[in-house]
Design an enzyme around this catalytic site. Structure first.
Site, PDB file in Angstrom:
ATOM      1  N   LEU A 521       0.595  -1.218  -0.216  1.00 25.87           N
ATOM      2  CA  LEU A 521      -0.127   0.234  -0.110  1.00 25.87           C
ATOM      3  C   LEU A 521       1.050   1.594   0.087  1.00 25.87           C
ATOM      4  CD1 LEU A 521      -3.252  -1.011   2.784  1.00 25.87           C
ATOM      5  CD2 LEU A 521      -2.599  -0.809   0.705  1.00 25.87           C
ATOM      6  N   PHE A 526       9.561   4.198   8.495  1.00 30.62           N
ATOM      7  CA  PHE A 526       8.970   3.022   9.302  1.00 30.62           C
ATOM      8  C   PHE A 526       9.570   1.880   9.320  1.00 30.62           C
ATOM      9  CE2 PHE A 526       7.373   7.516  11.663  1.00 30.62           C
ATOM     10  CZ  PHE A 526       8.453   7.054  12.268  1.00 30.62           C
ATOM     11  N   ILE A 528       6.890  -0.405   5.983  1.00 31.67           N
ATOM     12  CA  ILE A 528       6.294  -0.422   3.723  1.00 31.67           C
ATOM     13  C   ILE A 528       4.750  -1.635   4.766  1.00 31.67           C
ATOM     14  CG2 ILE A 528       5.810  -1.953   2.485  1.00 31.67           C
ATOM     15  CD1 ILE A 528       8.844  -2.954   2.032  1.00 31.67           C
ATOM     16  N   VAL A 529       3.405  -0.434   4.639  1.00 29.67           N
ATOM     17  CA  VAL A 529       2.995  -0.939   4.559  1.00 29.67           C
ATOM     18  C   VAL A 529       1.957  -2.499   3.766  1.00 29.67           C
ATOM     19  CG1 VAL A 529       0.501   0.046   5.438  1.00 29.67           C
ATOM     20  CG2 VAL A 529       2.806   0.897   5.850  1.00 29.67           C
ATOM     21  N   LYS A 546       2.030  -2.812   8.812  1.00 28.33           N
ATOM     22  CA  LYS A 546       3.138  -1.444   8.968  1.00 28.33           C
ATOM     23  C   LYS A 546       4.460  -3.275   9.117  1.00 28.33           C
ATOM     24  CE  LYS A 546       3.032   2.380   9.258  1.00 28.33           C
ATOM     25  NZ  LYS A 546       4.066   2.382   8.018  1.00 28.33           N
ATOM     26  N   ASP A 640       6.167  13.510  13.590  1.00 32.52           N
ATOM     27  CA  ASP A 640       6.160  13.724  11.342  1.00 32.52           C
ATOM     28  C   ASP A 640       4.264  13.619  10.830  1.00 32.52           C
ATOM     29  OD1 ASP A 640       7.334  13.204   9.127  1.00 32.52           O
ATOM     30  OD2 ASP A 640       6.809  11.162   8.855  1.00 32.52           O
TER      31      ASP A 640
END
Length: 804
Positions: A521, A526, A528-529, A546, A640
């Site tokens: 996605l 941080f 990969i989703v 995630k 963030d």
């Protein structure tokens, strides 16, 4: 017995050639596999090159799938597969017909595969040229490492138009770095930086002009050249006439130097790689784009110096400054003293608080906000000392004084410069506290009274008197921590975690839920989703999984403690955390999947969203941040805030995602960021100063994003056509000051029909992006201002020392 022994020896002799071929002729077949626990790599026929696993320089339990010069003492790596996703011990690489090379972890999870096969792989060959080739049954190439280079080009390797090299992050960190070499579609060779974690390029700091090449060639004789359409050669570098005795490579180094190296083949162990040619000649003095926010080789507030022997750069911090990250010598520098700004320093004379450190032949070409001509050196020094905004002043040989603000960018040493730099540093070891939750400036400009000295003495006395009590408290807390860790590790995998509504999931469950992490996605700093479908009783719930990167591979207790904090948050404007996985080296977080994607996709698409929708989204984000800052059990600073981290549900309600992740990963920095957290364009100025980081950094980021919501454009647009409009925060203040909000919203009729609210939102945004954190409102005050329940004073210039 003799007969049996003879047969055993006979069969061993039959098998011996097969074993030898597997190790020396460099050829493998389908289903061949190699593990991190195997000691013998796959060698090319000559033994010059090896293919296999190399132990990480930084962590002995992680490995890099790579190709290296096998006979060179340091076994120089020339190609690598999984620099951004190191393989845990127990991983293996296998040759699979329809996938090519497939790297999987110890639990069978996919870590890397060779992409874009043009056929079915039957053989794999490690050639003497250093090229690993996959071939079909007719010996046609279906994939090769030469067509998928990382940071190095080898003799006989050719790069077509559109090809690129990416640097590492450091000498020992093989994650993607910020430098890139491109052989562009016009046939020119260019060196540039990229804006990590994206691939967005900045303008080149070195390039060949009008070459119109069709190929970039490094031939077997050590000639490195651009081949033009008419077969004319433009020679960039020449290796040596005695090519038979030397190894060669062309490498884009982690510090941005692109160089041709040689190494004797017959080595006594004392030789090293020798640079024959390199570009640029002096990367410290390379031209840079004044609008770009990249820092060049060295970080912010740092000074680049060239080593004349090897033409490689080094970075130094000025006196009374030190590295943000002690492990990153090329990173940003921070003051070793607190710079609070005008409001906090107004009670004392600037000359009493600060003095000037002098540097020669040094300059920061940007970050200046004031140019004073026909000035003397003494006037330049005094002007900076008396100016609470001035961080440094440069006095040039033509009697011009340039006053500069933090952060200082592209610092460079140039022995031909001749100018003088004065850096303002605080007297003594002043560490004044930061007033993290302030309000608007005193409207009557009443003087602030100095703090009572007797009160300070009383406070110190109380602190000393309580010291014994504090020791006992610390001992008790330590013991409690021991038992807490034991409690945290006791997880009921079928129920809740620490009485939370969170599921502790196994890696196998998530592997099945995501169909082997098949559908990506998105990805960020941080991790990969992936999209997944999780069984929840008799129902199936769509989820976003995630997969955290290697920054969160350790410190189990801290991970679970922070998951507990995130899991206790409940608010309609936050993305809900459903569960997590903490198994071996795997750290994964499972969130609900929202149907309408990110705010970035919503705002910056082809069609401009309705004004009322944007207003409701702004309110939702503000409510979510207010909850994180003031209303949940433990204050969470997001660090963030940006449109990519705001998700939209089926009704376009805003949901903040990734909250707590910055805090969660504080024990190990993300590989795509340094000690400064956040994303370019949204980062508050106090990250670059030695100031406490408070919830006001989120207020700053919210202000930038509120302007993006108002205008439906990104905070930095390099191709806007007008330099005045490139930086949204500066342009928005100019439009507000000049009364041209219609230009700011591009004559959006819906917004202009709601002018009162439009003006209110713009004023709120400008208050949020004030450089001094004490000037920014809290999120509670932001909510009151957005709702119109309080009057909003006219905001001052957010960057009062920036020329607008």
């Amino acid at each position: 017995m003799a007969f049996s022994l003879a047969h055993t020896l006979f069969f061993f002799l039959l098998l011996l050639p097969t074993f030898s071929v597997a190790q020396t002729n460099g050829k493998i077949t389908v289903n061949f596999s190699l593990s991190t626990t195997d000691d013998s790599p796959l060698l090319s026929p000559s033994g010059d090159f090896a293919f296999g696993f190399r132990q990480s320089f930084n962590s002995p339990d992680f490995f890099l799938l790579s190709i290296w010069y096998n006979k060179v003492p340091d076994r120089t790596i020339v190609w690598h597969a999984n620099g951004d996703n190191l393989a845990p011990r127990g991983s293996k690489v296998q040759l699979i017909a329809d996938q090519g090379l497939a790297l999987t972890g110890p639990q069978g999870e996919d870590l890397w595969t060779s992409q874009s096969l043009t056929g079915v792989a039957v053989f794999g060959v490690m050639n003497d040229t250093g090229n690993f080739v996959l071939e079909d049954g007719n010996f046609n190439k279906v994939w090769e490492s030469f067509q998928n280079p990382t940071d190095t080009i080898l003799p006989t390797q050719i790069m077509e138009r559109g090809g690129a090299l990416s640097s590492r992050q450091s000498e020992t960190n093989f994650s993607k770095g910020k430098f890139q070499l491109r052989f562009d579609q016009d046939g020119n060779l260019a060196l540039n930086t990229i804006n990590l974690p994206t691939d967005e390029p900045n303008p080149p700091f070195y390039q060949t002009e009008s070459t119109a090449g069709k190929q970039l060639v490094f031939n077997e004789s050590g000639y490195f050249y651009i081949l033009k359409e008419n077969d004319e050669r433009i020679t960039l570098a020449q290796g040596s006439l005695s090519t038979g005795n030397l190894y060669f490579r062309v490498t884009l180094n982690f510090d941005g130097i692109f160089a041709l190296y040689s190494h004797p083949k017959t080595s006594t162990g004392n030789e090293s790689w020798t640079a024959i040619w390199s570009k640029p000649d002096n990367i410290c003095l390379a031209p840079v784009d004044s609008v770009s926010s990249m820092t060049g080789v060295c970080g912010y507030n740092s000074i680049c110096k060239l080593n004349p022997q090897d033409k490689r750069p080094t970075c130094e911090c000025p006196r009374r400054y030190s590295l943000l990250d002690p492990n990153d010598p090329y990173g940003s520098c921070k003051p070793d003293f607190i710079q609070l700004g005008c409001t906090e320093d107004e009670v004392n004379s600037q000359q009493d608080l600060y003095y000037l450190e002098q540097l020669t032949n040094t300059n920061w070409p940007f970050s200046d906000y004031n140019k004073l001509t026909a000035f003397s050196e003494e006037k330049c020094r005094n002007s900076c000392l008396q100016d609470c905004m001035c961080a440094a002043a440069v006095f040039s040989t033509n009697n011009v004084c340039w006053k500069k603000k933090l952060p200082l960018s592209f610092g460079r040493f140039d022995e031909n410069d001749g100018g003088k730099v004065f850096i303002k540093v605080r007297n003594g070891n002043s560490t004044l506290p930061d007033p993290s939750f302030g309000s608007f400036p005193n409207p009557r400009n009443e003087p602030v009274q100095k703090k009572n000295q007797d009160g300070l003495i009383l406070v110190l006395s109380l602190l000393l008197g309580c010291s014994v009590f504090v020791i006992f408290i610390l001992i008790g807390a330590t013991c409690h921590g021991f038992f807490y860790k034991k409690k945290v590790s006791e997880i009921d995998r079928n129920g809740s975690v620490l009485q939370m509504n969170l599921r502790c999931l196994t890696y196998k469950e998530l592997l099945e839920a995501t169909d082997g992490f098949k559908e990506e996605l998105g990805r960020g700093a941080f991790g990969i989703v992936y999209k997944g479908a999780l069984k929840m009783g008799s129902n199936v719930l769509l989820v976003a999984v995630k997969k955290l990167n290697s920054a969160a591979q350790e410190k189990e207790m801290e991970f679970k403690a922070e998951v507990e904090i995130i899991g206790k948050t409940h608010h309609k404007n936050l993305v809900r955390l459903i569960g997590f996985c903490d198994e071996g080296a795997q750290r994964l977080l499972v969130y609900e999947l929202l149907s309408n994607g990110t705010l970035a996709g919503f705002l910056f698409g082809d069609l401009k969203p309705h004004w009322k929708q944007r207003v409701q989204i702004a309110f939702g984000i503000a409510r979510g941040l207010l909850y994180l800052h003031e209303e949940c059990s433990t204050q969470i600073i997001h660090c963030d805030i940006k449109p990519q981290n705001i998700l939209l549900d089926e009704y376009y309600n805003a949901r903040i995602s990734d909250f707590g992740l910055a805090k969660l990963l504080m024990m190990d920095q993300s590989q795509t960021q340094t000690a400064i957290r956040g994303t370019k364009g949204y980062v508050a100025p106090e990250w670059f100063r030695n100031m406490p980081i408070t919830a006001k950094v989120d207020v700053y980021s919210f202000g930038v994003m509120l302007l993006e919501i108002i205008c439906c454009r990104r905070s930095v647009v390099m191709e806007s056509g007008s330099e005045d409009e490139a930086i949204l925060t500066d342009w928005a203040y100019d439009c507000f000051r000049e009364g041209t909000l219609d230009v700011l919203v591009e004559y959006d009729r819906e917004a202009l029909d709601d002018m009162e609210k439009l003006e209110r939102f713009v004023k709120v945004a400008i208050w949020c992006i004030q450089e001094g954190p004490s000037l920014r409102p809290t999120m509670r005050k932001v909510m009151h201002m957005l709702e119109g329940v309080v009057d909003i004073p006219i905001p001052p210039c957010p960057s009062p020392f920036t020329t607008t």
